[in-house]
Design a protein around this motif. Structure first.
Motif, mmCIF file in Angstrom:
data_model
loop_
_atom_site.group_PDB
_atom_site.id
_atom_site.type_symbol
_atom_site.label_atom_id
_atom_site.label_comp_id
_atom_site.label_asym_id
_atom_site.label_seq_id
_atom_site.Cartn_x
_atom_site.Cartn_y
_atom_site.Cartn_z
ATOM 1 N N GLY A 12 0.804 -1.223 0.000
ATOM 2 C CA GLY A 12 0.000 0.000 0.000
ATOM 3 C C GLY A 12 0.829 1.262 0.000
ATOM 4 N N ASP A 13 2.141 1.150 0.331
ATOM 5 C CA ASP A 13 3.006 2.323 0.304
ATOM 6 C C ASP A 13 3.271 2.746 -1.137
ATOM 7 N N ARG A 14 3.445 4.043 -1.316
ATOM 8 C CA ARG A 14 3.862 4.565 -2.613
ATOM 9 C C ARG A 14 5.389 4.640 -2.602
ATOM 10 N N VAL A 15 6.016 4.108 -3.637
ATOM 11 C CA VAL A 15 7.472 4.042 -3.711
ATOM 12 C C VAL A 15 7.929 4.641 -5.039
ATOM 13 N N GLN A 16 9.005 5.395 -4.967
ATOM 14 C CA GLN A 16 9.582 6.015 -6.153
ATOM 15 C C GLN A 16 10.842 5.262 -6.540
ATOM 16 N N LEU A 17 10.862 4.727 -7.754
ATOM 17 C CA LEU A 17 12.013 3.985 -8.262
ATOM 18 C C LEU A 17 12.783 4.871 -9.236
ATOM 19 N N THR A 18 14.085 5.012 -8.986
ATOM 20 C CA THR A 18 14.936 5.831 -9.845
ATOM 21 C C THR A 18 15.934 4.936 -10.555
ATOM 22 N N GLY A 19 15.891 4.948 -11.900
ATOM 23 C CA GLY A 19 16.789 4.127 -12.697
ATOM 24 C C GLY A 19 18.152 4.763 -12.859
ATOM 25 N N PRO A 20 19.078 4.089 -13.572
ATOM 26 C CA PRO A 20 20.447 4.581 -13.704
ATOM 27 C C PRO A 20 20.563 5.898 -14.470
ATOM 28 N N LYS A 21 19.602 6.223 -15.309
ATOM 29 C CA LYS A 21 19.644 7.480 -16.052
ATOM 30 C C LYS A 21 18.792 8.562 -15.398
ATOM 31 N N GLY A 22 18.360 8.306 -14.162
ATOM 32 C CA GLY A 22 17.574 9.299 -13.435
ATOM 33 C C GLY A 22 16.097 9.276 -13.732
ATOM 34 N N LYS A 23 15.632 8.312 -14.523
ATOM 35 C CA LYS A 23 14.200 8.231 -14.805
ATOM 36 C C LYS A 23 13.446 7.764 -13.574
ATOM 37 N N LEU A 24 12.346 8.453 -13.264
ATOM 38 C CA LEU A 24 11.555 8.156 -12.075
ATOM 39 C C LEU A 24 10.291 7.393 -12.443
ATOM 40 N N ASN A 25 9.949 6.425 -11.628
ATOM 41 C CA ASN A 25 8.675 5.709 -11.747
ATOM 42 C C ASN A 25 8.084 5.567 -10.351
ATOM 43 N N SER A 26 6.830 5.977 -10.190
ATOM 44 C CA SER A 26 6.155 5.854 -8.902
ATOM 45 C C SER A 26 5.181 4.685 -8.956
ATOM 46 N N ILE A 27 5.245 3.812 -7.955
ATOM 47 C CA ILE A 27 4.364 2.648 -7.904
ATOM 48 C C ILE A 27 3.750 2.556 -6.519
ATOM 49 N N THR A 28 2.612 1.893 -6.436
ATOM 50 C CA THR A 28 1.986 1.579 -5.161
ATOM 51 C C THR A 28 2.181 0.094 -4.902
ATOM 52 N N LEU A 29 2.877 -0.242 -3.823
ATOM 53 C CA LEU A 29 3.237 -1.632 -3.558
ATOM 54 C C LEU A 29 2.001 -2.481 -3.329
ATOM 55 N N THR A 30 1.923 -3.580 -4.069
ATOM 56 C CA THR A 30 0.807 -4.514 -3.973
ATOM 57 C C THR A 30 1.366 -5.927 -3.926
ATOM 58 N N VAL A 31 0.913 -6.709 -2.978
ATOM 59 C CA VAL A 31 1.391 -8.086 -2.856
ATOM 60 C C VAL A 31 1.121 -8.850 -4.148
ATOM 61 N N GLY A 32 2.180 -9.485 -4.689
ATOM 62 C CA GLY A 32 2.043 -10.286 -5.897
ATOM 63 C C GLY A 32 2.153 -9.517 -7.199
ATOM 64 N N ALA A 33 2.241 -8.182 -7.135
ATOM 65 C CA ALA A 33 2.303 -7.384 -8.358
ATOM 66 C C ALA A 33 3.742 -7.258 -8.845
ATOM 67 N N THR A 34 3.894 -6.765 -10.074
ATOM 68 C CA THR A 34 5.210 -6.616 -10.687
ATOM 69 C C THR A 34 5.295 -5.284 -11.415
ATOM 70 N N PHE A 35 6.420 -4.598 -11.235
ATOM 71 C CA PHE A 35 6.698 -3.373 -11.982
ATOM 72 C C PHE A 35 7.495 -3.730 -13.228
ATOM 73 N N HIS A 36 6.977 -3.348 -14.401
ATOM 74 C CA HIS A 36 7.633 -3.669 -15.667
ATOM 75 C C HIS A 36 8.186 -2.401 -16.314
ATOM 76 N N SER A 37 9.347 -2.523 -16.914
ATOM 77 C CA SER A 37 9.903 -1.476 -17.760
ATOM 78 C C SER A 37 10.525 -2.153 -18.976
ATOM 79 N N HIS A 38 11.027 -1.348 -19.922
ATOM 80 C CA HIS A 38 11.612 -1.935 -21.129
ATOM 81 C C HIS A 38 12.955 -2.595 -20.833
ATOM 82 N N ARG A 39 13.463 -2.429 -19.603
ATOM 83 C CA ARG A 39 14.756 -3.018 -19.249
ATOM 84 C C ARG A 39 14.622 -4.130 -18.212
ATOM 85 N N GLY A 40 13.391 -4.601 -17.993
ATOM 86 C CA GLY A 40 13.213 -5.691 -17.045
ATOM 87 C C GLY A 40 12.072 -5.432 -16.082
ATOM 88 N N TRP A 41 11.981 -6.245 -15.016
ATOM 89 C CA TRP A 41 10.902 -6.088 -14.061
ATOM 90 C C TRP A 41 11.426 -6.250 -12.631
#
Length: 339
Positions: A12-41
């Motif tokens: 339920g927490d909101r988390v900000q993921l920062t990649g190696p080039k500084g790109k930001l992605n905000s997600i809401t943590l959910t049990v069993g869910a997966t964050f996908h990007s073009h470079r993996g998950w």
């Protein structure tokens, strides 16, 4: 009860993921869910339980920094119905309007709830925020965005759908409001009703985008004779690149976003002394007024389909935060004790 702002990540927490080039992605943590990007998950379960500020690898070995978003980060990435007030302007609004804990503040319009979040934080649990919005969809998005960040629906905040000139006298007695903040296309239409609601010495602050709006609202405030002389300003932020001896301004800066106009309510019957030097009042006619309409100002609307999508996004985020607090209130209680 407040949302957890530190400690291990929870569902339920909101988390900000920062990649190696500084790109930001905000997600809401959910049990069993997966964050996908073009470079993996990244599996959400791999983040749940980690401390704030952890570095995790995705399925391709690419490292991401995981942090709880600051309020600044949250308002820049949350679902929007209307344009938001940027953090640089929100900070100046809190300072120039002198918003303090325990105050009674009126805000119109509520937009997407960005300024509401800053105001609620400044007012504390003893203050009261009354927000007014003409559109139901914008009000819904604002409510959900506030719940998503705070983890609950604040009891000291109300959102009224309707026109401020009609609704404010019905919700607040005369001379009972400490601050009135107007973020709308034509704030000059609401100056008199704001004056009636404000306590003597209270502050009215208007946020406008263009110089024509700035001129008209300033002259309207001045012409009422109910306020001190308006004080207009704008804020610009320039960041710097600093690496060793390579020190220079960044090529981009956050320049003009809007003007702030502030004035204080005079005591009933008081007449403001004339300034020794005062700029002449410029005349304007119907053609000038037409130039201040939404279309002429280039105001960009939002399609009903896009607006419905953003309402759904905001609702999902808000409900996740509420469910988190309902399922695990003990963590929030402990957080309150630590604070």
């Amino acid at each position: 009860m407040t949302a957890q702002l530190s400690g291990a990540f929870r569902a339920g927490d909101r988390v900000q993921l920062t990649g190696p080039k500084g790109k930001l992605n905000s997600i809401t943590l959910t049990v069993g869910a997966t964050f996908h990007s073009h470079r993996g998950w990244i599996n959400h379960d791999d983040l749940i339980g980690l401390p704030d500020g952890s570095v995790v690898e995705n399925s391709s070995g690419v490292e991401h920094l995981a942090l709880r978003p600051l309020l600044t980060d949250f308002v820049m990435s949350m679902p929007r119905g209307a344009a938001i007030i940027y953090p640089k302007d929100a900070a100046q609004i809190l300072a120039q309007a002198d918003v303090f804990p325990g105050a009674t503040v009126v805000e119109a319009g509520v937009g997407s709830g960005a300024l509401s979040l800053w105001l609620l934080r400044a007012l504390g649990p003893t203050g009261r925020l009354s927000s007014f919005e003409r559109r139901d969809e914008f009000a819904d998005i604002a409510r959900e965005n506030v719940a998503a960040f705070m983890g609950y629906d604040p009891t000291n905040w109300s959102v009224t759908v309707g026109d401020l000139t009609d609704a404010l006298p019905e919700t607040h007695e005369p001379a009972t409001v400490d601050r009135v903040i107007l973020d709308m296309l034509a704030p000059w239409e609401c100056i008199e009703v704001a004056a009636a609601a404000l306590k003597p010495g209270g502050v009215v602050l208007c946020y406008v985008a263009t110089v024509t709006q700035l001129s008209r609202v300033t002259e309207t405030i001045r012409s009422t004779g109910l306020f001190t002389n308006p004080d207009p300003s704008e804020t610009m932020v320039r960041t710097w690149h600093v690496e060793g001896l390579a020190v220079r301004p960044d090529h981009r800066m956050i320049g003009h976003t809007g003007f702030l106009v502030t004035a204080r309510r005079l005591a009933p019957g008081s007449v403001l002394p004339e300034l020794k030097r005062r700029a002449s009042k410029s005349d304007y006619d119907d053609a000038d007024v037409e130039a201040w309409t939404p279309g002429a100002l280039g105001e960009r609307g939002i399609s009903p389909k896009s607006l419905r999508k953003r309402v759904r996004e905001a609702s999902a985020s808000g409900n996740a935060a509420r469910d988190r607090e309902a399922a695990d209130p003990a963590d929030s209680v402990e957080t309150d004790k630590l604070e």
